[in-house]
Design an enzyme around this catalytic site. Structure first.
Site, PDB file in Angstrom:
ATOM      1  N   GLU A  46       0.813  -1.220   0.000  1.00  0.00           N
ATOM      2  CA  GLU A  46       0.000   0.000   0.000  1.00  0.00           C
ATOM      3  C   GLU A  46       0.848   1.273   0.000  1.00  0.00           C
ATOM      4  OE1 GLU A  46      -3.586   0.588   2.099  1.00  0.00           O
ATOM      5  OE2 GLU A  46      -4.243  -1.495   1.935  1.00  0.00           O
ATOM      6  N   HIS A 270      -2.345  -1.474  10.078  1.00  0.00           N
ATOM      7  CA  HIS A 270      -1.843  -2.831  10.265  1.00  0.00           C
ATOM      8  C   HIS A 270      -0.605  -2.769  11.154  1.00  0.00           C
ATOM      9  CE1 HIS A 270      -3.800  -5.366   6.951  1.00  0.00           C
ATOM     10  NE2 HIS A 270      -4.364  -4.182   6.837  1.00  0.00           N
TER      11      HIS A 270
END
Length: 392
Positions: A46, A270
């Site tokens: 990402e 995360h």
């Protein structure tokens, strides 16, 4: 005997302020943390914006001499690698199925998701590194991308199994955000078919301590997710495998990259996973012999799931056909009726909207639905061939 420290982290770098919080501050902090040099090999996901990649590169280039960004799709795969060891070769395999183009807010289709592969020179060893970020799960109750994600996991397992042989590399590392939990079919197929060991499970039980996403202590975790998963989910992995003549021992594996020092928020939504591996030459290293009794039930389940996915595509195709016919009928009706002149602009806008709707339906039925069908058919056929080979 050589030691290798590996980190994987989903950086949550969506270049949209509403969808992603404190992106610039977090990217800068990630770069500052990595330049400490605690790891030898870093796999990130990402990192969608090329400006974010430059931020990271500017901060870590003195520590990590080698790097590679896997370009794909309209916005890039978001996957990149920073390494202290030379990256000799790279290759990117794009998944056959990547979600839906019209699901703009999901964005997976535009990233062209797949598997990034690197061959690295690690001392006297050749490392086969596979980096990925599978399609996200946007609805835990009604997962419309389940067939896509299982197909992606199977494709990745086949790619690793068929390419990462002893002639190409001495050992294998697969890392990234799989968007799969350990109980999910895709995770089981990936591990069993590619014969991969989960670094976390080498030293830990499957417990709450290993969760990496939507965990209670993460600043960005939404309360709604905690209602469904009170302890979070384990989605991020480092998987390993040795080839003949090489030993790979996991000496430590931990969840890391939590809160940014001096700030209330985390590096990402995360947590990262870090592992320390010891690589050595060994004639007594484990050899992997595939057990059909373990793999075949998983493949049969995947085949049934793919068939359900194909039924869903057929149903969607019929829906687009009906919607296309309705839009044509409405176009005829709206263009035929007499209306006051002051409503001309409204009718013009409605005609344009109906024309666009008709084009959208035809594009989905004639092109996108066929692409999805062929992708699912390809996976189904590959699974059937593998099942047949296990029986012979």
């Amino acid at each position: 005997m050589s030691q290798l420290k590996v980190l994987t982290l989903n950086c949550w770098g969506v270049p949209a302020p509403v969808a992603c919080q404190l992106r610039m501050e977090r990217m800068t902090a990630i770069g500052d943390r990595l330049k400490r040099g605690d790891y030898d090999l870093v796999v990130l996901q990402e990192v969608w914006d090329k400006g974010d990649f430059k931020i990271l590169l500017d901060r870590v280039s003195e520590v990590f001499t080698y790097n590679h960004y896997f370009y794909s799709g309209a916005i890039g795969s978001g996957v990149c690698v920073f390494s202290k060891y030379s990256i000799r070769e790279t290759f990117y395999y794009r998944f056959s199925l990547n979600g839906y183009a019209h699901k703009v807010l999901h964005g997976d289709w535009f990233g062209g998701k797949g598997v990034g592969m690197c061959i690295l020179k690690f001392g006297d060893f050749r490392l086969g590194l596979f980096c990925t970020h599978l399609h996200a799960e946007y609805n835990e109750v009604n997962d419309e991308y389940l067939a896509h994600r299982v197909s992606q996991a199977f494709e990745m397992s086949q790619l690793i199994k068929l390419t990462a042989t002893k002639h190409l590399c001495d050992f294998v590392i697969t890392a990234g955000d799989f968007n799969l939990q350990p109980t999910d079919l895709g995770y089981k197929i990936l591990r069993e078919n590619a014969q991969l060991r989960d670094a976390w499970l080498e030293l830990n039980d499957e417990n709450d301590a290993g969760k990496t996403c939507d965990i209670p202590s993460n600043y960005f975790t939404k309360p709604s997710m905690l209602q469904m998963f009170p302890n979070g989910k384990r989605l991020d992995y480092i998987l390993v495998r040795n080839n003949e003549g090489t030993s790979v021992e996991v000496v430590s594996c931990q969840v890391t990259m939590g809160k940014i020092p001096g700030h209330p928020y985390n590096y990402s939504d995360h947590e990262g996973v870090g592992a320390t591996l010891v690589i050595s030459k060994s004639n007594n290293a484990p050899r992997y012999d595939q057990d059909p009794s373990h793999l075949n039930p998983l493949l049969s389940e995947a085949e049934s799931l793919i068939e359900r996915g194909m039924t869903k595509v057929s149903s969607n195709s019929q829906f687009y056909t009906i919607l296309a016919v309705m839009s044509v009928c409405l176009l005829y009706m709206v263009s035929s009726i007499d209306i006051p002149s002051w409503l001309g602009l409204v009718r013009g806008m409605l005609l344009v909207a109906l024309t666009l709707l008709f084009g959208f339906c035809i594009w989905n039925k004639a092109i996108l639905s066929r692409i999805e069908t062929h992708g699912l058919m390809a996976t189904k056929q590959d699974i059937k061939n593998l099942l047949q080979s296990q029986k012979s």
